[in-house]
Design an enzyme around this catalytic site. Structure first.
Site, short mmCIF file in Angstrom:
data_model
loop_
_atom_site.label_atom_id
_atom_site.label_comp_id
_atom_site.label_asym_id
_atom_site.label_seq_id
_atom_site.Cartn_x
_atom_site.Cartn_y
_atom_site.Cartn_z
CD GLU A 137 55.64 -8.53 21.91
OE1 GLU A 137 55.67 -9.55 22.65
OE2 GLU A 137 55.46 -7.39 22.36
CB CYS B 94 59.28 -6.91 22.51
SG CYS B 94 59.11 -8.51 23.30
CG HIS C 155 58.01 -10.87 26.32
ND1 HIS C 155 58.25 -9.55 26.55
CD2 HIS C 155 58.10 -11.48 27.54
CE1 HIS C 155 58.48 -9.34 27.84
NE2 HIS C 155 58.41 -10.50 28.46
CB CYS D 25 58.08 -5.17 27.17
SG CYS D 25 59.41 -6.19 26.51
#
Lengths: 334, 334
Positions: free
Chosen positions: A54, A113, A52, A104
């Site tokens: 992040e 995350c 992701h 998420c």
């Protein structure tokens, strides 16, 4: 120019747009890590199943300051999560994390995350848009429960525009229209550069179905595959009442894909992600059904037929990318 | 995304483009101040006679950390120079200064930026393009003599594009073409938003001469002043063989400006900064004489006459700004 939350969020949003649609079925997301005012990383989610935004940004930020860390060798999202959880050594406690979408909160192909951020405990998390997907949302609460400062709603309109394709394919069949033209709207001859054509092939590799007009097939005899990037050829719907075509053209010869001829638009609903390639006659037919439009514009003026001269449509420009010398403009109806 | 010298220089270049042409007869210049990796300011030169980009950026950077300094109340370039020279207290010694053009070395309407930097002694000065104006150049040597680290040539092509109008009006008469169209190239009816029209009036306030086609004057009866911004109306050259016009239209009634009818292009050379407003017939005539082109594009599709259907021209996009919902595209011939 003001250097504030909007400034950093804009960097995150612009980075995410570079991978717009390519993250299907995931949303395009961008993330910026700022430590004591210094930008350490600007990253995005690049492809479904991969890390992701992040995680990419946290990894790049850590490596910016610790360039020889073994983290450099880790690419799997679980491994990066594990490494950062064990070795962060409070590195992120004076960091601000700007992310275009609420982190998420669920363990899917990659770990949540929000759980990672909870452990890294950054000074502040700044979010543009709350996750519209109830399955993934809850990240905000996880962060707040961990006593992390959170600001939400920064550049919210831009954040929603970034998310528009995702929201559309989450809820129903996402249909977008792709067209290429010169600066002055001419559509004759070869318009786009090879780099822009490769981009179109990248899109074809992501979609489930490509809809094309019958006349285009009869006249141009296109192959409509993704060979420039050695990608997967999408199924093809030839939009035509007349069902007679020359079955010897390459379009019908590509293995592992379905080609069908129909003028029944309900067929589109068998698919989740549909691109229509065409010009104004097809746009006129589909203008009320498309979620957004991609206009590829080459920086030249050419004589020739104008791409759109029969319809009146008002758009908002959501974003523009440059692909070599061509522009890719993402438009939504106003 | 790599966060390197190119990244910061791009921020400086983009900021400068916001004031492109509005700094006439000075160049458009942008400047970014980075202290220990943190961006403290992103500023530009905004208008001739006012503070240079470096001075605006140094001031904003100092105020970011010292928000209550009396510097806040100073706007005159000399005063800012004096204040910073006396009160910098080594604030800039760990700063990197990114500037799109070599800092000026001569005392003109404002003091020399190189002399200020010499005293502030930043860690490093990063320059995109060396000053092509021999009168202002020498800043590089001043910095090197002061033992300041200098890197030059960062994003040099972008830096030269930013400087193109300046180089052109420095050396000769600068002539640019301005046109407005919809996304698909239609030029019929009212195309631009009021904000875009105000931008055109801002340009009219800066130029010496506006050239317009005779037919436009006969049919549209435009006033061609800068009333939206209460600005100065430029002189007008009506490009026409036929010298007969209705002298009662507003165009001829604006005080303190000259209107003349001519098809002698040598008349342009009596001026330094010329805008041609027109569509394809005029562009076809002037395409070999213009230094660059400004295309204002509104985000809509309209039926109607296509702006350009008789000529083949290849452009490079130098930059794009948004003005409300319209785009302003700066193009140069390839």
């Amino acid at each position: 120019m003001k250097i504030d939350d909007n400034f950093y969020m804009k960097l995150a949003i612009d980075e995410a747009w570079k991978y717009q649609l390519l993250t299907y079925p995931n949303p395009a997301v961008g993330c910026v890590v700022v430590k004591n005012g210094a930008i350490l990383s600007i990253e995005a989610h690049k492809e479904a199943g991969k890390a992701h935004a992040e995680v990419n940004a946290l990894k790049a930020a850590f490596l910016k300051v610790n360039p020889n860390s073994v983290l450099k060798t880790l690419n799997n999202s679980h491994d990066i999560h594990d490494y950062l959880k064990k070795n962060h050594n409070n590195f992120f406690e004076d960091c601000e994390i700007f992310v275009t979408l609420e982190p998420c909160n669920h363990e899917g192909k990659t770990p949540a995350c929000s759980e990672l951020l909870k452990i890294l405990k950054p000074k502040r998390v700044i979010i543009s848009v709350k996750d519209p997907n109830p399955k993934a949302s809850g990240g905000l609460e996880t962060l707040l429960d961990a006593n992390i400062d959170v600001d939400i709603g920064i550049l919210q309109n831009d954040g929603y525009n970034l998310l528009l394709p995702f929201i559309s394919w989450q809820n129903k069949t996402c249909i977008f229209f792709k067209m290429a033209q010169t600066l002055n709207g001419s559509i004759d001859g070869k318009i786009s550069s090879n780099r822009a054509l490769a981009y179109v092939h990248t899109l074809r590799d992501k979609i489930d179905l490509l809809l094309i007009g019958g006349n285009t097939v009869r006249i141009d005899k296109p192959t409509l595959d993704a060979r420039y990037i050695a990608g997967r050829a999408p199924d093809i719907m030839i939009y035509s009442k007349n069902k007679i075509f020359d079955n010897n053209i390459p379009l019908f010869k590509i293995p592992n894909r379905k080609v069908f001829i129909s003028n029944d638009l309900f067929k589109l609903l068998d698919y989740k992600f549909v691109m229509i390639e065409g010009v104004y006659t097809l746009l006129e037919k589909f203008k009320e059904r498309i979620d957004f439009m991609i206009l590829i514009v080459s920086s030249k003026i050419r004589k020739g037929e104008n791409s759109l001269n029969d319809i009146d449509l008002d758009f908002e420009i959501m974003h523009e990318n440059f692909i070599g010398e061509d522009k890719v403009i993402f438009l939504k109806r106003k």
